[in-house]
Design a protein around this motif. Structure first.
Motif, PDB file in Angstrom:
ATOM      1  N   VAL A 134       1.657  -6.283   8.369  1.00  0.00           N
ATOM      2  CA  VAL A 134       0.761  -7.365   7.962  1.00  0.00           C
ATOM      3  C   VAL A 134       1.225  -8.696   8.561  1.00  0.00           C
ATOM      4  O   VAL A 134       0.442  -9.434   9.166  1.00  0.00           O
ATOM      5  N   ASP A 140       0.813  -1.218   0.000  1.00  0.00           N
ATOM      6  CA  ASP A 140       0.000   0.000   0.000  1.00  0.00           C
ATOM      7  C   ASP A 140       0.846   1.267   0.000  1.00  0.00           C
ATOM      8  O   ASP A 140       0.485   2.262  -0.611  1.00  0.00           O
ATOM      9  N   THR A 148      -7.721   1.489  10.074  1.00  0.00           N
ATOM     10  CA  THR A 148      -8.829   1.941  10.927  1.00  0.00           C
ATOM     11  C   THR A 148     -10.001   0.970  10.905  1.00  0.00           C
ATOM     12  O   THR A 148     -10.955   1.132  11.649  1.00  0.00           O
ATOM     13  N   LEU A 149      -9.916  -0.008  10.021  1.00  0.00           N
ATOM     14  CA  LEU A 149     -10.996  -0.990   9.933  1.00  0.00           C
ATOM     15  C   LEU A 149     -10.752  -2.141  10.915  1.00  0.00           C
ATOM     16  O   LEU A 149     -11.654  -2.940  11.185  1.00  0.00           O
ATOM     17  N   LEU A 150      -9.548  -2.212  11.432  1.00  0.00           N
ATOM     18  CA  LEU A 150      -9.222  -3.281  12.371  1.00  0.00           C
ATOM     19  C   LEU A 150      -9.794  -2.964  13.745  1.00  0.00           C
ATOM     20  O   LEU A 150     -10.028  -1.813  14.083  1.00  0.00           O
ATOM     21  N   ARG A 151     -10.008  -4.008  14.509  1.00  0.00           N
ATOM     22  CA  ARG A 151     -10.391  -3.845  15.909  1.00  0.00           C
ATOM     23  C   ARG A 151      -9.371  -4.572  16.737  1.00  0.00           C
ATOM     24  O   ARG A 151      -9.259  -5.785  16.620  1.00  0.00           O
ATOM     25  N   MET A 170     -19.023   0.523  10.551  1.00  0.00           N
ATOM     26  CA  MET A 170     -18.399   0.876  11.822  1.00  0.00           C
ATOM     27  C   MET A 170     -19.012   2.144  12.390  1.00  0.00           C
ATOM     28  O   MET A 170     -19.319   2.230  13.573  1.00  0.00           O
ATOM     29  N   ASP A 202      -5.330   2.420   4.531  1.00  0.00           N
ATOM     30  CA  ASP A 202      -6.738   2.691   4.822  1.00  0.00           C
ATOM     31  C   ASP A 202      -7.333   1.688   5.790  1.00  0.00           C
ATOM     32  O   ASP A 202      -8.153   2.033   6.627  1.00  0.00           O
ATOM     33  N   TRP A 203      -6.953   0.447   5.642  1.00  0.00           N
ATOM     34  CA  TRP A 203      -7.582  -0.598   6.453  1.00  0.00           C
ATOM     35  C   TRP A 203      -7.101  -0.603   7.910  1.00  0.00           C
ATOM     36  O   TRP A 203      -7.670  -1.307   8.729  1.00  0.00           O
ATOM     37  N   LEU A 243      -7.607 -10.123   8.376  1.00  0.00           N
ATOM     38  CA  LEU A 243      -7.128  -9.470   9.588  1.00  0.00           C
ATOM     39  C   LEU A 243      -8.294  -8.826  10.333  1.00  0.00           C
ATOM     40  O   LEU A 243      -8.166  -8.430  11.493  1.00  0.00           O
ATOM     41  N   LEU A 244      -9.400  -8.688   9.650  1.00  0.00           N
ATOM     42  CA  LEU A 244     -10.559  -8.063  10.275  1.00  0.00           C
ATOM     43  C   LEU A 244     -11.230  -9.046  11.234  1.00  0.00           C
ATOM     44  O   LEU A 244     -11.124 -10.257  11.082  1.00  0.00           O
TER      45      LEU A 244
END
Lengths: 348, 348
Positions: free
Chosen positions: A256, A76, A285-288, B263, A282-283, B286-287
């Motif tokens: 990663v 990325d 912020t999609l992780l928890r 989200m 970008d992703w 990864l999510l």
DNA sequence: CTGAAAGCGCTTACAG
DNA sequence: CTGAAAGCGCTTACAG
């Protein structure tokens, strides 16, 4: 298909000179010549004439093509760099030849040569790691093709470079963890033959030193910029009895791999491990939990590098100017974004 | 720097013919000429001579450069395609000029023209959406440059194409949700002017029909392939009183936007909403929950497209063969990967 | 095997 | 304003 200036001219009963000039568009002073020019252009589209850019460049010695050499386009981070370099240069009328090195110095050398043979107007390059016995590329040195190095700096480089303040970036990530009370902080970096790796590691060491903590070499993993390597290293780190309480991964691919290992190990972030990433895909912020990270201004840097190359190209074109061979090197600041993957270390 | 064949020859006291031949490497029959050749090559490196590829191509009409036109390089999906096209063609000795369209048809037309003027040996292109009043590009049609379309097919195209079985892909994702008992299934697609959008939507409708469910147009969002559009559309969808129980996002960028909206809305996946993505970016796993997705074999397809282009180029080079103008079109199967973002709908 | 010559498709002083 | 001519840097039949 394949019609040439000569054919076009003959079909019009004119000389190639006249047609060439009309097509170049500086030919419409009078009403009568203006009509002439339009007739020529009409016939050109009629025949599907498209000028041969190679012949033109050979003659004019002007080339609207530049090269871009990067380690990996699926990453990325470099994808973002490529996008901005491409867009910026594209707006200036340049096409971009993309070369991917996979961090292989020999591939890079071959690509540089090929680009020079293509007589590109210039290059933006993210250099590969050095080879053990780095014999200097003589031709490269003698070549006058303008080059801007991006992100990484090659050894003995005498070209312009647009870089990150890597020491500070490493420092910031580490300092954040220290402030949260962490003492056993592991770090994943690339090979020491790459400038960014070395410097980010320096920042890490400096931060530890500033907190009076001795560096534990076993907490440092310096490997290739590949997720599988990062995965294995992290797995090892997490399996230790004296497991670190925090981990920094200093590049996108390493993030990663580290995250994959963390999931496999069922280690809870941030409860059991605080994690700091690098870059800002970008992703993230999609992780928890969303990733705390040292964001790098790569898009800005790519734009700057592109503009700087444009400047160098213009300089090289203007004959009078004695090409200033003083390389211009700038470093851009990283900045920490605190999200949810790091937390205060509980005293036990 | 900048030394030419002529200069090199003069410094050796030889003709350019001899030097050119020696450098081309088919010149070492005898011991004496072999020594001659080596002397020439030594002097060439001595002077830093690098052949001018433009002059060579102009003369030989052979070009080791191809064009690659894609909508967006930051998109993981196209980044993967670009990587494989680049690598495959690179191994065959070709360089790749990268063009990014941002799905702007005018930009694409300009880039095609530029590539033709560069006399590239061929192109791999992911076509942009059509314009309203699509006047056919005359020159493009008449041009003999081999072109392989990848992923998307442009209207009235007469070139080879390497595509996905999009109808089936749309069907698979929808069918999975139907099997889990969902009835109100929303879908995010790109603009209907893009072949993939239309066909995936067809698959969705077919699947609904096969389950005896009428299509509810208000559950379909067809917008640009941009995450902000997907985000807004999803937000609207989730705010409805009769909120859908499942959502399919039919491309990588749409997945990102949809997830951001989910989200923001604090909707729990899969408890409150089952979610199916498209493609298979690394971070999907990864999510939490890991994404159920319709995986597309883009890497394979990119390799196939590259090879097919190579074949076309060779065909165009061999004079005898009457270029078969029958376009070869292949479609590759998507396959569903069930992970944790979808679940059985609870009857209420 | 080697060299003189032509030519790939353009652009651009230079005369007219 | 227009055309004849030279030349960008190569490769490749063609004679010798």
């Amino acid at each position: 298909m394949g019609s040439t200036l000569k054919e076009l001219s003959k079909s019009l009963g004119l000389s190639t000179s006249t047609v060439s000039r009309a097509l170049s568009g500086r030919e419409f002073k009078r009403g009568t010549t203006r009509a002439q020019a339009e007739r020529i252009m009409a016939q050109a589209t009629q025949l599907g004439y498209e000028p041969n850019g190679l012949a033109r460049s050979l003659k004019t010695k002007r080339r609207q093509v530049v090269g871009l050499i990067i380690p990996d386009i699926k990453n990325d981070y470099y994808a973002a760099a490529a996008t901005l370099v491409q867009t910026t240069l594209g707006e200036a009328g340049y096409q971009v030849i993309l070369c991917v090195t996979n961090d292989d110095p020999e591939a890079e050398a071959a690509q540089r040569r090929l680009l020079r043979e293509e007589r590109v107007a210039g290059m933006v390059v993210v250099p590969s790691p050095h080879q053990r016995n780095g014999r200097v590329q003589e031709n490269a040195l003698r070549s006058s093709t303008p080059i801007i190095e991006l992100v990484r700096r090659s050894r003995d480089s005498s070209t312009d470079a647009v870089l990150i303040d890597d020491v500070d970036a490493g420092w910031q990530g580490t300092r954040h963890l220290l402030d949260l009370g962490h003492r056993r902080i592991a770090v994943l970096t690339g090979p020491r033959s790459v400038s960014t790796s070395r410097l980010r590691l320096n920042g890490y060491c400096d931060a530890l030193a500033s907190a009076g903590i001795a560096v534990d070499e076993s907490l440092i993993h310096a490997g290739p910029y590949r997720r599988d390597a990062a995965l294995r290293a992290t797995l090892t780190l997490l399996a230790r009895d004296d497991r670190p309480t925090a981990l920094i991964a200093t590049s996108n691919e390493l993030v990663v791999g580290a995250l994959q290992a963390i999931m496999q190990s069922n280690v809870r972030v941030p409860d059991e491990l605080s994690f700091v990433g690098f870059g800002n895909a970008d992703w993230f912020t999609l992780l928890r939990p969303a990733l705390t990270t040292v964001a790098l201004p790569i898009e800005n840097m790519a734009i700057v590098a592109a503009h700087q190359l444009l400047t160098r190209i213009r300089l090289a074109d203007s004959p009078g100017v004695p090409t200033t061979k003083t390389p211009v090197v700038s470093r851009y600041q990283a900045h920490l974004i605190v999200r949810d993957s790091t937390r205060q270390l509980e005293m036990s």
